[in-house]
Design a protein around this motif. Structure first.
Motif, PDB file in Angstrom:
ATOM      1  N   SER A 487       1.012  -1.175  -0.060  1.00  0.00           N
ATOM      2  CA  SER A 487      -0.011  -0.433  -0.308  1.00  0.00           C
ATOM      3  C   SER A 487       1.367   1.474  -0.010  1.00  0.00           C
ATOM      4  O   SER A 487       1.787   1.345   0.645  1.00  0.00           O
ATOM      5  CB  SER A 487      -0.753  -0.299   1.176  1.00  0.00           C
ATOM      6  N   ARG A 488       0.658   2.211  -0.802  1.00  0.00           N
ATOM      7  CA  ARG A 488       1.403   3.518  -1.090  1.00  0.00           C
ATOM      8  C   ARG A 488       0.570   4.664  -0.929  1.00  0.00           C
ATOM      9  O   ARG A 488       1.578   5.787  -0.986  1.00  0.00           O
ATOM     10  CB  ARG A 488       2.659   3.340  -2.485  1.00  0.00           C
ATOM     11  N   GLU A 489      -0.581   3.980  -0.307  1.00  0.00           N
ATOM     12  CA  GLU A 489      -1.247   6.076   0.144  1.00  0.00           C
ATOM     13  C   GLU A 489      -1.211   6.100   1.007  1.00  0.00           C
ATOM     14  O   GLU A 489      -1.968   5.029   1.850  1.00  0.00           O
ATOM     15  CB  GLU A 489      -2.086   5.583  -1.160  1.00  0.00           C
ATOM     16  N   ASP A 490      -1.061   7.138   1.465  1.00  0.00           N
ATOM     17  CA  ASP A 490      -0.910   7.990   2.936  1.00  0.00           C
ATOM     18  C   ASP A 490      -2.433   8.747   2.937  1.00  0.00           C
ATOM     19  O   ASP A 490      -2.667   9.736   1.831  1.00  0.00           O
ATOM     20  CB  ASP A 490       0.056   9.002   2.972  1.00  0.00           C
ATOM     21  N   PRO A 491      -3.685   7.952   3.573  1.00  0.00           N
ATOM     22  CA  PRO A 491      -4.508   8.775   3.537  1.00  0.00           C
ATOM     23  C   PRO A 491      -4.703  10.293   4.755  1.00  0.00           C
ATOM     24  O   PRO A 491      -5.494  10.927   4.076  1.00  0.00           O
ATOM     25  CB  PRO A 491      -5.437   7.799   4.374  1.00  0.00           C
ATOM     26  N   ASN A 492      -4.042  10.439   4.964  1.00  0.00           N
ATOM     27  CA  ASN A 492      -3.679  11.710   5.017  1.00  0.00           C
ATOM     28  C   ASN A 492      -3.495  12.851   4.115  1.00  0.00           C
ATOM     29  O   ASN A 492      -3.606  13.886   4.117  1.00  0.00           O
ATOM     30  CB  ASN A 492      -2.773  12.110   6.424  1.00  0.00           C
ATOM     31  N   GLN A 493      -2.902  12.290   2.796  1.00  0.00           N
ATOM     32  CA  GLN A 493      -1.938  13.193   2.153  1.00  0.00           C
ATOM     33  C   GLN A 493      -3.630  13.398   0.998  1.00  0.00           C
ATOM     34  O   GLN A 493      -3.316  14.143  -0.420  1.00  0.00           O
ATOM     35  CB  GLN A 493      -1.357  12.880   1.255  1.00  0.00           C
ATOM     36  N   ARG A 494      -4.140  12.443   1.288  1.00  0.00           N
ATOM     37  CA  ARG A 494      -5.513  12.847   0.219  1.00  0.00           C
ATOM     38  C   ARG A 494      -5.995  14.207  -0.197  1.00  0.00           C
ATOM     39  O   ARG A 494      -6.258  14.195  -1.454  1.00  0.00           O
ATOM     40  CB  ARG A 494      -6.652  12.238   0.085  1.00  0.00           C
ATOM     41  N   SER A 496      -4.582  17.172  -0.142  1.00  0.00           N
ATOM     42  CA  SER A 496      -2.667  17.516  -0.421  1.00  0.00           C
ATOM     43  C   SER A 496      -2.999  18.532  -1.507  1.00  0.00           C
ATOM     44  O   SER A 496      -3.096  18.396  -2.533  1.00  0.00           O
ATOM     45  CB  SER A 496      -1.866  16.974   0.013  1.00  0.00           C
ATOM     46  N   HIS A 502       2.431   8.565  -6.389  1.00  0.00           N
ATOM     47  CA  HIS A 502       2.965   7.681  -6.967  1.00  0.00           C
ATOM     48  C   HIS A 502       1.301   7.213  -7.484  1.00  0.00           C
ATOM     49  O   HIS A 502       0.476   6.636  -7.898  1.00  0.00           O
ATOM     50  CB  HIS A 502       2.587   6.722  -4.940  1.00  0.00           C
ATOM     51  N   TYR A 533      -7.403   0.402  -1.494  1.00  0.00           N
ATOM     52  CA  TYR A 533      -6.481   0.989  -1.590  1.00  0.00           C
ATOM     53  C   TYR A 533      -6.186  -0.242  -2.042  1.00  0.00           C
ATOM     54  O   TYR A 533      -5.075  -1.153  -2.292  1.00  0.00           O
ATOM     55  CB  TYR A 533      -5.076   1.870  -1.380  1.00  0.00           C
TER      56      TYR A 533
END
Lengths: 930, 160
Positions: A487-494, A496, A502, A533
């Motif tokens: 998993s490469r997704e950082d939910p906090n960066q959605r 941003s 990625h 994800y």
């Protein structure tokens, strides 16, 4: 011709309205083609033997070669000679001689040919030109063309229409400057409040003379961002507009001339197919419109099967239609055409079983098993996988399907290579058994891992000998074996606003696999049905480079999310039954001086102008960027030709050719006058996707804004006498800023609004491979007010009256409390119901007494007998037609939480993260004045 | 006549420069091969040929990728040697290319380790013509520097 648009779902072979004929055409080998083309007076089929017959007869009374002198402008009468096998003898023996006396120069040769070629060749040539149809007197078999009333002398005077067309188009060009065209009228964007026209935007028509306009390729298949091509690269640079082509080459067509002939006439040096825009120098020679080489007209081409006359090469179907399909001779296949082969690779891990897609898939496949395109050789196979790979032996003769489990995922092998892909018709019962059993086979599985990579390797091994289509159903991140992903997704960066990472693949496993598949003529289609994800950015590579397609169903669940389930079901139906072409290659040629440099879409570029497409489907679109390498000063027209060579599902090698002709201009004003804003925006979107993957999302966004700023400021500098009070744009580009703003607020490119990475990547995939019509709806949805539909201006489609409400601009100001609005976003429809909406409407259309009683989740309009219900439904059905993805309908109440989904599409409004349309205009204006 | 470190550097770089010239020529041929499919159009459409062609492309790209690092490291070695030998002019001539190489090497798109000469990416007419031009320029540069090193080598050998 434009109405052909309505019935796009009909397979291409079907070009008759007659329903009886359609049935036969589905099986479209060319015996059927002929049979069905017989009823229409204009269609003609001919075959080799018959052709010789004619030639010889002509040879008997050879009197003159100058057929121009023969009084036969367009004798369609001669066509009746139905050329299907049973009619053949009668027409061949019929005493009616060809009324046009023609010499046959090589009788000996032709007879030898006819004896050699036993297989009948002919033309399946449907009616295409209504103009001609009107002019043609009713046909009776055996009527002599000489008896016909001449439709007009002028047709007859045009011996070589292409030459005349060229010169008259030159004339047309010089005339053009006198009255400034409407598309060039300056518009002050900052003062124009209602920039969006009430009717849908049509593609601009190239400024050609009437004859060429009529012949030109339909903008639905082939569009250029500039319908007036600038003469030099310098001029193009000055205009600051992107130059490129938007293609939809394999579109479902209702009318398509299919040509069978021994020799496909092509230019000897550049291999261009003969097309309506070539010029005939004299009877025997034609000049290629792409490389200007003078070629000979082959003997066979001199005979026109349509008019059954000799010496009128310019009346051949190839020269009368910009879109034709050839049935290729054996020269075009060095191996026998491949059968249709379908392999399904299904995820059956716990997650997949939980989501419950298997039931829908198996059900849908069972229903459409007979409609899968193919012939008697069609083969089908299944692989399922969790942490191990399961193969299914379906060899005919077995009493029930046999499951073979391979647990060694590091080194995958095929347990019984011969019996895994089986003939659909021989093993139909076994396949049905398997499809009935599959949904329940894994109900109690506890396996959570997914070995997608090894399963794909197995699929590749299985498909290598034949090629075909692999459909992969995946519901989670692959977690075992080769190609496993993290998993490469950082939910906090959605949400941003800075960097979105990625967007590119994490591993090149899928890309390499796709290239291998492409080499073996196998396309991989991915259905991703996941709630979490799943790294679509990496997974999508398997389809991107093997010319497959990607479908994504976020938060799919059969019971919790019934609307997604229904969508999957409808999409699958389309997916199974649509046309398919195998082992295809597409080559785009253009007039000398122009060159193509970047291609967009799903394919692999094999040499700089040849796209390798393992599969081609009618929903695939492509884009090409062009540059002008040499000055086009010595030509007034440029042409583009797309040739798509493919193996049809019936094992025929076919070539579909589209030719587009555009004028060349030398002034900046003319370049702006011919700008096609929708095509330009789609090309820019494609370029922006590339940019965001290779560089960064913010770069891509800046590039989009710069594209508007540059082109509008370049335009501003060409019209010095304009007052510089506002932001000026030519009428042709007046929607440019609006569309760019829409792109910036699109899921693919937006920042600041919470967007899941997979959603963003999927939007990018769609931009890359959707054809223009569908892409435009995705970029800029259409909004209609539907609570007051009237029959005013309604159109009639298949005995249905379809109201045509005006388009509304995408702004909350249009959402009146009393109204109900329909938004068409391509793959989703929203019906927004205002709080104060008329109870009559709610009752008549939605079937509920008042606003309060409308449920939160509603995805269907009930079939009520009221007039307004009928109008609304017929309008929605009409909109739903011809979509590659069946749209889901959401009824959104004004106060429901789901309304955020709806509001994010109102792109003219301000959001926390993005500018409103007016602010955006001011921003552009500021940038220009700087 | 003295055999200084500088003279040694020039000798070594002469030999290596020959290798670089060889690389550059190979690049030119490779890009030409990628750009044009020498088969006749009908052959090109043949699925069997498609497979061969694809293998060919992959092989070329693989080799291209393999050659990136040797070429860049040889060139960096030159720079280090000239720096040590305090041949400032020669170093100055080589530094722009050194920086270009650094930029090429590190200016890769995010997320991927292997994007240099990636088959789908490199088969783009724009990229190919850029690479082709780059290869021709490098060939010219290496050829000129070959003769320059030869001259310098003799000069250092003779002068001291």
């Amino acid at each position: 011709m434009i109405t052909a648009h309505q019935g796009c779902m009909v397979p291409e072979e079907v070009y008759h309205k007659d329903p009886q004929v359609k049935e036969g055409m589905q099986f479209g080998d060319y015996v059927n083609n002929r049979a069905s083309s017989a009823p229409t007076p204009l269609s003609s089929t001919s075959d080799d033997e018959e052709e010789e017959e004619e030639d010889e007869e002509a040879g008997v009374d050879s009197s003159s070669t100058t057929s121009s002198a023969s009084p036969m402008p367009n004798s369609y009468d001669a066509l009746e000679g139905g050329c299907y096998p049973d009619m053949l003898s009668s027409s061949a023996s019929s005493p009616a001689p060809d009324p046009v006396p023609e010499p046959d120069p090589t009788p000996a040769l032709t007879t030898s040919q006819s004896s050699k070629i036993a297989k009948p060749f002919g033309y399946g040539y449907p009616t295409l030109q209504p103009g001609y149809q009107n002019a043609t007197p009713p046909l009776t078999s055996g009527a002599q063309p000489s008896n016909t009333v001449y439709p007009g002398f002028q047709q007859y005077a045009q011996q070589y229409p292409a030459v005349n067309q060229l010169s008259s188009s030159l004339g047309g060009l010089s005339l053009q400057s006198s009255p400034p065209p409407e598309s060039l009228r300056p518009v002050n964007l900052t003062q124009e409040r209602n920039i969006l026209p009430p009717t849908p935007v049509w593609a601009p028509v190239p400024n050609l003379n009437l004859d060429l306009k009529k012949l030109n390729c339909s903008p639905d298949s082939f569009r250029c961002t500039l319908t007036n091509i600038p003469q030099t690269q310098a001029l193009l640079n000055k205009a600051k507009l992107p130059l490129g082509l938007l293609l939809h080459p394999f579109r479902d067509l209702t009318q398509l001339p299919v040509i069978t002939s021994n020799t496909i006439v092509r230019c000897r040096s550049c291999r261009t197919y003969i097309n309506p825009f070539v010029s005939f120098i004299d009877q025997r020679r034609w000049k290629c419109n792409l490389c200007y080489r003078v070629n000979d007209v082959p003997e066979e081409f001199m005979y026109n099967p349509l008019t059954r006359s000799y010496g009128e090469p310019h009346k051949r179907p190839e020269v009368q239609n910009a879109t034709v399909e050839f049935i290729a001779s054996s020269d075009y296949m060095l191996r026998p055409p491949q059968p249709a082969v379908y392999l399904f690779v299904l995820d059956v891990s716990h997650n997949a079983v939980e989501a419950g897609y298997l039931k829908i898939l198996c059900q849908s496949l069972l229903e459409n098993l007979d409609k899968l395109p193919g012939d008697s050789r069609t083969r089908i196979g299944f692989i399922t996988f969790d942490s191990t790979i399961h193969f299914y032996n379906l060899q005919e003769g077995l009493s029930q399907p046999q499951m073979l489990i391979v647990s060694d995922i590091d080194d995958v092998f095929l347990p019984t290579p011969d019996s895994l892909l089986v003939n659909l018709y021989e093993s139909k019962e076994l396949i049905k058994d398997l499809l009935n059993a599959l949904p329940n086979m894994f109900t109690n599985t506890r396996e959570t891992h997914s070995a997608l990579g090894p399963a794909l390797q197995a699929a590749f091994k299985l498909m290598s000998p034949t090629g075909g289509r692999v459909s992969v159903f995946q519901t989670q991140l692959p977690s075992l074996g080769a190609g496993l992903l993290q998993s490469r997704e950082d939910p906090n960066q959605r949400s941003s606003t800075k960097v979105v990472q990625h967007l590119g693949p994490a591993t090149d496993f899928y890309k390499k696999l796709a290239l291998d598949c492409s080499g073996q003529q196998t396309a991989v289609d991915l259905f991703l049905l996941s709630s979490q994800y799943s790294d679509l950015a990496s997974l999508a590579c398997m389809s991107k480079y093997s010319a497959g397609c990607v479908y994504y169903y976020p938060s799919f669940h059969t019971t919790h999310n019934p609307s997604q389930a229904e969508k999957l079901q409808k999409d699958l139906k389309r997916y199974f039954t649509r046309k398919i072409g195998f082992e295809a290659v597409m080559r785009i040629r253009c007039t000398k001086g122009l060159s193509m440099h970047t291609f967009h879409g799903n394919f692999f570029v094999r040499s700089t102008d040849l796209l390798s497409l393992a599969n081609i489907n009618p929903d695939a679109g492509f884009a090409v960027q062009l540059s002008i390498e040499e000055s086009l000063a010595d030509t007034s027209l440029v042409c583009f030709q797309t040739a798509l060579l493919y193996t049809s599902s019936k094992g025929e090698r076919r070539i579909r050719v589209h030719t587009l002709c555009l004028p060349v201009v030398n002034s900046l004003a003319d370049v702006y006058a011919g700008a096609d804003v929708q095509a330009a925006i789609c090309l820019l979107a494609n370029m922006a996707v590339d940019r965001s993957i290779s560089s960064s999302l913010s770069d891509a966004r800046d590039a989009l804004v710069n594209a508007v700023v540059d082109s509008l400021s370049a335009y501003g500098s060409t019209v010095p006498h304009l007052q510089h009070s506002g932001l000026m744009a030519p009428t042709s580009l007046r929607l440019f800023p609006l569309y760019v703003l829409a792109l910036l607020k699109q899921k693919a490119f937006r920042t600041g609004t919470s967007t899941r990475l997979d959603d963003r990547v999927y939007a990018m995939c769609q931009i890359k491979c959707q054809p223009l019509v569908h892409l435009m709806k995705m970029i800029h949805p259409n909004l209609y007010r539907i609570d007051r539909l009237t029959d005013e201006g309604a159109v009639h489609v298949n005995d249905r009256v379809v109201p045509q409400p005006p388009l509304q601009k995408l702004s909350a100001e249009k959402l009146t409390r009393e109204g109900a609005l329909l938004m068409d976003c391509g793959s989703v429809f929203y019906i927004w119901i205002g709080k104060g909406c008329d109870n009559n409407f709610i009752e008549d259309v939605l079937g509920f007494p008042d606003f309060a009683s409308i449920p939160q989740k509603m995805s269907h309009l009930p079939e009520l007998g009221t007039l307004s219900s009928e109008r609304a439904r017929s309008f929605i059905t009409w909109l739903k037609e011809n979509r590659p993805l069946s749209p889901i309908l959401h009824v959104v109440k004004d106060e429901s939480p789901a309304k955020m989904e709806f509001f994010q599409h109102l792109i003219e409004d301000r959001t926390e993260a993005a500018l409103s349309y007016y602010e955006f205009l001011l921003h552009i204006h500021q940038q220009i004045c700087k | 006549m003295a055999f200084t470190f500088a003279a040694f550097c020039y000798m070594l770089s002469l030999v290596l420069c020959a290798a670089l010239i060889f690389f550059a020529i190979w690049h030119i041929i490779a890009f030409d091969e990628l750009r044009t499919d020498f088969k006749s159009p009908i052959d090109q459409c043949n699925p069997v040929h498609a497979r061969e062609r694809l293998r060919n492309i992959e092989r070329i790209c693989f080799l291209l990728r393999k050659l990136v690092l040797p070429e860049y490291s040889i060139h960096s070695l030159f720079c280090v040697m000239f720096l040590c030998a305090q041949e400032w002019l020669t170093l100055g001539l080589n530094v722009p290319l050194l920086f270009y190489h650094f930029w090429r090497y590190f200016h890769c798109p995010a997320d991927s380790s292997e994007l240099a000469y990636d088959p789908p990416a490199v088969m783009n007419a724009d990229t190919l013509s850029y690479c082709q031009k780059e290869a021709w320029c490098k060939l010219a540069f290496y050829l000129l520097s070959f003769f320059y090193y030869l001259y310098c080598m003799i000069y250092t050998l003779v002068s001291s």
